[in-house]
Motif scaffolding. Structure first.
Motif, PDB file in Angstrom:
ATOM      1  N   LEU A 149      18.264 -25.948 -23.934  1.00 39.81           N
ATOM      2  CA  LEU A 149      17.894 -25.118 -22.904  1.00 39.81           C
ATOM      3  C   LEU A 149      18.192 -23.624 -23.007  1.00 39.81           C
ATOM      4  O   LEU A 149      17.629 -22.758 -22.294  1.00 39.81           O
ATOM      5  N   ASP A 150      19.151 -23.536 -23.737  1.00 38.91           N
ATOM      6  CA  ASP A 150      19.633 -22.079 -23.820  1.00 38.91           C
ATOM      7  C   ASP A 150      19.029 -21.446 -25.059  1.00 38.91           C
ATOM      8  O   ASP A 150      19.382 -20.301 -25.465  1.00 38.91           O
ATOM      9  N   ASP A 151      17.913 -22.005 -25.685  1.00 41.90           N
ATOM     10  CA  ASP A 151      17.197 -21.380 -26.666  1.00 41.90           C
ATOM     11  C   ASP A 151      16.794 -20.067 -26.267  1.00 41.90           C
ATOM     12  O   ASP A 151      15.987 -20.028 -25.059  1.00 41.90           O
ATOM     13  N   PRO A 152      16.719 -18.771 -27.026  1.00 42.59           N
ATOM     14  CA  PRO A 152      16.329 -17.757 -26.299  1.00 42.59           C
ATOM     15  C   PRO A 152      14.890 -17.549 -26.115  1.00 42.59           C
ATOM     16  O   PRO A 152      14.192 -16.882 -25.396  1.00 42.59           O
ATOM     17  N   ARG A 153      14.021 -18.524 -27.078  1.00 46.00           N
ATOM     18  CA  ARG A 153      12.807 -18.510 -26.714  1.00 46.00           C
ATOM     19  C   ARG A 153      12.224 -19.074 -25.127  1.00 46.00           C
ATOM     20  O   ARG A 153      11.110 -19.020 -24.941  1.00 46.00           O
ATOM     21  N   VAL A 154      13.293 -19.680 -24.644  1.00 42.00           N
ATOM     22  CA  VAL A 154      12.907 -20.468 -23.314  1.00 42.00           C
ATOM     23  C   VAL A 154      13.072 -19.492 -22.433  1.00 42.00           C
ATOM     24  O   VAL A 154      14.060 -18.605 -22.137  1.00 42.00           O
ATOM     25  N   PRO A 155      11.877 -18.981 -21.533  1.00 43.54           N
ATOM     26  CA  PRO A 155      12.026 -17.980 -20.631  1.00 43.54           C
ATOM     27  C   PRO A 155      13.134 -18.251 -19.619  1.00 43.54           C
ATOM     28  O   PRO A 155      13.526 -19.461 -19.129  1.00 43.54           O
ATOM     29  N   ASP A 156      13.664 -17.013 -19.172  1.00 45.66           N
ATOM     30  CA  ASP A 156      14.737 -17.041 -18.133  1.00 45.66           C
ATOM     31  C   ASP A 156      14.446 -17.963 -16.826  1.00 45.66           C
ATOM     32  O   ASP A 156      15.243 -18.715 -16.184  1.00 45.66           O
ATOM     33  N   ARG A 157      13.181 -17.512 -16.366  1.00 42.81           N
ATOM     34  CA  ARG A 157      12.590 -18.230 -15.311  1.00 42.81           C
ATOM     35  C   ARG A 157      12.647 -19.758 -15.385  1.00 42.81           C
ATOM     36  O   ARG A 157      12.877 -20.254 -14.253  1.00 42.81           O
ATOM     37  N   ASN A 158      12.311 -20.210 -16.414  1.00 44.91           N
ATOM     38  CA  ASN A 158      12.386 -21.597 -16.787  1.00 44.91           C
ATOM     39  C   ASN A 158      13.737 -22.179 -16.439  1.00 44.91           C
ATOM     40  O   ASN A 158      13.952 -23.258 -15.926  1.00 44.91           O
ATOM     41  N   ARG A 159      14.701 -21.408 -16.974  1.00 47.64           N
ATOM     42  CA  ARG A 159      16.162 -22.015 -16.859  1.00 47.64           C
ATOM     43  C   ARG A 159      16.459 -21.798 -15.415  1.00 47.64           C
ATOM     44  O   ARG A 159      17.195 -22.879 -14.968  1.00 47.64           O
ATOM     45  N   GLU A 160      16.169 -20.896 -14.757  1.00 53.77           N
ATOM     46  CA  GLU A 160      16.450 -20.851 -13.275  1.00 53.77           C
ATOM     47  C   GLU A 160      15.946 -21.832 -12.483  1.00 53.77           C
ATOM     48  O   GLU A 160      16.512 -22.425 -11.706  1.00 53.77           O
ATOM     49  N   ILE A 161      14.648 -22.231 -12.806  1.00 52.80           N
ATOM     50  CA  ILE A 161      14.067 -23.308 -12.040  1.00 52.80           C
ATOM     51  C   ILE A 161      14.541 -24.647 -12.315  1.00 52.80           C
ATOM     52  O   ILE A 161      14.635 -25.396 -11.372  1.00 52.80           O
ATOM     53  N   MET A 162      14.677 -24.886 -13.735  1.00 56.07           N
ATOM     54  CA  MET A 162      15.512 -26.235 -14.038  1.00 56.07           C
ATOM     55  C   MET A 162      16.715 -26.353 -13.338  1.00 56.07           C
ATOM     56  O   MET A 162      17.183 -27.360 -12.915  1.00 56.07           O
ATOM     57  N   ALA A 163      17.512 -25.135 -13.282  1.00 53.99           N
ATOM     58  CA  ALA A 163      18.724 -25.294 -12.595  1.00 53.99           C
ATOM     59  C   ALA A 163      18.743 -25.515 -11.222  1.00 53.99           C
ATOM     60  O   ALA A 163      19.584 -26.401 -10.748  1.00 53.99           O
ATOM     61  N   ASP A 164      17.683 -25.116 -10.656  1.00 53.41           N
ATOM     62  CA  ASP A 164      17.761 -25.290  -9.220  1.00 53.41           C
ATOM     63  C   ASP A 164      17.317 -26.822  -8.842  1.00 53.41           C
ATOM     64  O   ASP A 164      17.703 -27.337  -8.132  1.00 53.41           O
TER      65      ASP A 164
END
Ligand code: IPE
Ligand code: MG
Length: 251
Positions: free
Chosen positions: A116-131
């Motif tokens: 999930l911390d792969d830089p190719r994954v958009p930050d927005r994806n990370r935020e929404i997954m964490a939420d």
């Protein structure tokens, strides 16, 4: 058994509800072929696959399955065309935004497994997954794991790296590195081994999915393209699973 609205037609007559797999892994395959057969863009197949995934989740709820892991983006999928990768990144977060509350109301806990911390994954994806994970953290009817930017070998390598770090920090001795320890450093805490792995579309491959957790899984390969899969197909896969004799290496 959970009553799931809209599933009145689900035929459970062939299933033994006392012998349902505790953890089912789903390899969603055949979206592109489904679209191409209709003269549509491949991405239309991914879009059509959403309904199949949520129907399969309803099927899992009706069966009383504990864990369902869906392979939604593999570490190899980055090699697809730029436009398809971009679509899949957007689609993976859009689904969560649109359907998180519906899963929450069904008491489904959402988890995300992969790099999930792969830089190719958009930050927005990370935020929404964490939420999504945080909002549904206390739910316990069904655990749905999204294997996103996931690869089984990468997951094993990361567990080995964590073990090495613990040794370097003096918190672990090399002779304490055994199967339960490596297993505990992988996947999602509390996730049991997979009992059943289903790959749609007629392909007979595991493609780097749940390599560690699939050690004794039964493999079922329905000849159905993913957008045509759903609750009844999941039930049928479980019926096939129940026809197998699981030996776990014994005679
Ligand atoms: C699976 O369907 C989609 C993903 C989870 C990325 P495919 O896109 O692999 O469809 P086919 O195999 O080309 O038909
Ligand atoms: Mg494919």
């Amino acid at each position: 058994m959970t009553e799931v609205a809209g599933l009145e037609d689900l035929d459970l007559s062939q299933v033994d509800l006392t012998n349902v797999p505790g953890h089912i892994g789903l390899i969603l395959d055949g979206n592109g072929r489904w679209a191409e057969a209709r003269g549509l863009e491949r991405t239309a197949g991914h879009a059509a696959g959403e309904a199949a995934l949520f129907s399969a989740i309803d099927g899992a709820l009706a069966l009383g399955v504990g864990w369902l892991t869906a392979f939604t983006f593999s570490t190899e999928n980055w090699s697809r065309s730029e436009s398809e990768v971009e679509f899949l990144m957007f689609f993976n977060r859009d689904i969560l935004e649109r359907r998180r509350d519906e899963l929450d109301e069904k008491n489904v806990a959402m988890h995300f497994m992969g790099l999930l911390d792969d830089p190719r994954v958009p930050d927005r994806n990370r935020e929404i997954m964490a939420d999504a994970e945080a909002v549904t953290a206390n739910n316990d009817t069904l655990h749905v794991v999204f294997a996103f930017n996931y690869g089984g070998r990468a997951d094993i390598a990361r567990a080995a790296r964590r073990a090495a770090e613990l040794v370097a920090e003096g918190q672990l001795r090399p002779d304490q590195i055994d199967e339960p320890l490596i297993g505990s450093l992988m996947g999602i805490p509390g996730m049991p081994d997979a009992d059943l792995i289903v790959r749609s579309s007629g392909e007979h491959r595991i493609s780097n999915f749940l390599l560690w957790q699939a050690a004794y899984a039964e493999l079922v390969f329905p000849n159905i393209l993913w957008p045509d899969y759903g609750a009844q197909a999941l039930v049928d896969s479980v019926v096939e699973y129940q026809s197998r004799v699981r030996r776990f290496g014994t005679a």
